[in-house]
Motif scaffolding. Sequence first.
Motif, PDB file in Angstrom:
ATOM      1  N   MET A  65       2.116  13.883  -4.579  1.00  0.00           N
ATOM      2  CA  MET A  65       2.992  13.253  -3.588  1.00  0.00           C
ATOM      3  C   MET A  65       2.372  13.374  -2.203  1.00  0.00           C
ATOM      4  N   PRO A  66       2.293  12.274  -1.459  1.00  0.00           N
ATOM      5  CA  PRO A  66       1.792  12.380  -0.083  1.00  0.00           C
ATOM      6  C   PRO A  66       2.772  13.159   0.787  1.00  0.00           C
ATOM      7  N   LYS A  67       2.228  13.844   1.775  1.00  0.00           N
ATOM      8  CA  LYS A  67       3.059  14.603   2.712  1.00  0.00           C
ATOM      9  C   LYS A  67       3.359  13.794   3.978  1.00  0.00           C
ATOM     10  N   HIS A  68       2.573  12.749   4.191  1.00  0.00           N
ATOM     11  CA  HIS A  68       2.685  11.934   5.400  1.00  0.00           C
ATOM     12  C   HIS A  68       2.821  10.473   4.995  1.00  0.00           C
ATOM     13  N   GLY A  93      10.489   4.054  14.803  1.00  0.00           N
ATOM     14  CA  GLY A  93      11.635   3.298  14.294  1.00  0.00           C
ATOM     15  C   GLY A  93      12.349   3.990  13.151  1.00  0.00           C
ATOM     16  N   GLU A  94      11.791   5.135  12.712  1.00  0.00           N
ATOM     17  CA  GLU A  94      12.344   5.868  11.576  1.00  0.00           C
ATOM     18  C   GLU A  94      12.550   4.946  10.369  1.00  0.00           C
ATOM     19  N   TYR A  95      11.520   4.149  10.103  1.00  0.00           N
ATOM     20  CA  TYR A  95      11.567   3.223   8.974  1.00  0.00           C
ATOM     21  C   TYR A  95      11.120   3.933   7.697  1.00  0.00           C
ATOM     22  N   VAL A  96      11.663   3.503   6.569  1.00  0.00           N
ATOM     23  CA  VAL A  96      11.210   4.014   5.286  1.00  0.00           C
ATOM     24  C   VAL A  96       9.932   3.265   4.872  1.00  0.00           C
ATOM     25  N   TYR A 138       0.750  -2.228   5.052  1.00  0.00           N
ATOM     26  CA  TYR A 138       2.057  -1.579   4.984  1.00  0.00           C
ATOM     27  C   TYR A 138       1.935  -0.101   5.341  1.00  0.00           C
ATOM     28  N   VAL A 139       3.057   0.475   5.771  1.00  0.00           N
ATOM     29  CA  VAL A 139       3.192   1.919   5.870  1.00  0.00           C
ATOM     30  C   VAL A 139       4.394   2.285   5.013  1.00  0.00           C
ATOM     31  N   LEU A 140       4.198   3.264   4.131  1.00  0.00           N
ATOM     32  CA  LEU A 140       5.274   3.706   3.247  1.00  0.00           C
ATOM     33  C   LEU A 140       5.546   5.183   3.464  1.00  0.00           C
ATOM     34  N   SER A 141       6.805   5.537   3.595  1.00  0.00           N
ATOM     35  CA  SER A 141       7.184   6.936   3.685  1.00  0.00           C
ATOM     36  C   SER A 141       7.052   7.568   2.304  1.00  0.00           C
ATOM     37  N   PRO A 142       6.691   8.846   2.242  1.00  0.00           N
ATOM     38  CA  PRO A 142       6.463   9.503   0.953  1.00  0.00           C
ATOM     39  C   PRO A 142       7.629   9.395  -0.027  1.00  0.00           C
ATOM     40  N   ASP A 158       8.341  -6.099  -4.123  1.00  0.00           N
ATOM     41  CA  ASP A 158       9.517  -5.659  -4.890  1.00  0.00           C
ATOM     42  C   ASP A 158      10.033  -4.335  -4.342  1.00  0.00           C
ATOM     43  N   LEU A 159       9.120  -3.453  -3.969  1.00  0.00           N
ATOM     44  CA  LEU A 159       9.510  -2.176  -3.376  1.00  0.00           C
ATOM     45  C   LEU A 159      10.255  -2.399  -2.066  1.00  0.00           C
TER      46      LEU A 159
END
Length: 194
Positions: A65-68, A93-96, A138-142, A158-159
């Motif tokens: 699992m990524p930490k960042h 922006g506290e985006y997921v 894209y940037v994805l939160s862990p 889809d995600l």
Amino acid sequence: ILEHIVRLLVTHGIRRVFISVNYLARMIQDHFGDGSDFQCRIDYLHEQENIPLGTGGPLALLPEMPKHPLIVMNGDLLTRIHLGRLLAFHRSGEYVATMGLREHVVQVPFGVAEVKDSMIAKLVEKPKLNYRINAGIYVLSPELIPTIPKNCMYPITDLLNGCLKTGKRVGAYHMQEAWNDIGLPEEYQRAQSG
């Protein structure tokens, strides 16, 4: 093209890189090796030949699992996006998830009629239509990684659509930097001449 992407990541301080491989996997691994020649560590996410995973599915192959937040990029992009600004936008922006967007203008070569109740309401001569298109960055939160299904075709869109349906915040990062998607031969030719 992949070397350009790896060098872009390293230029912005990213030292851990994963490359999803299937077609030409051996050639890609022979070129990049462990990444030490590129001042980073490169690991490979191996898709099975008979099960293409799409743009999001390989993320289920991450070894831990990524930490960042994770930057995900399509492998057919030539861009100079400033990844520091993209990450700062995502965090502030506290985006997921955050999607990189580019403006795309479509020139309609004809006059266009707007019709209401069988009558012409307005005529527009050769309008230009402006769209914000998915730039494949894209940037994805862990927290999203465990939600990705394993061993199946899974487009990253889809995600993002799943996030939108459940009310999670998805950022729209309007990039201004140079960008070319050269997955199509005509785009590749345009990138070479530009």
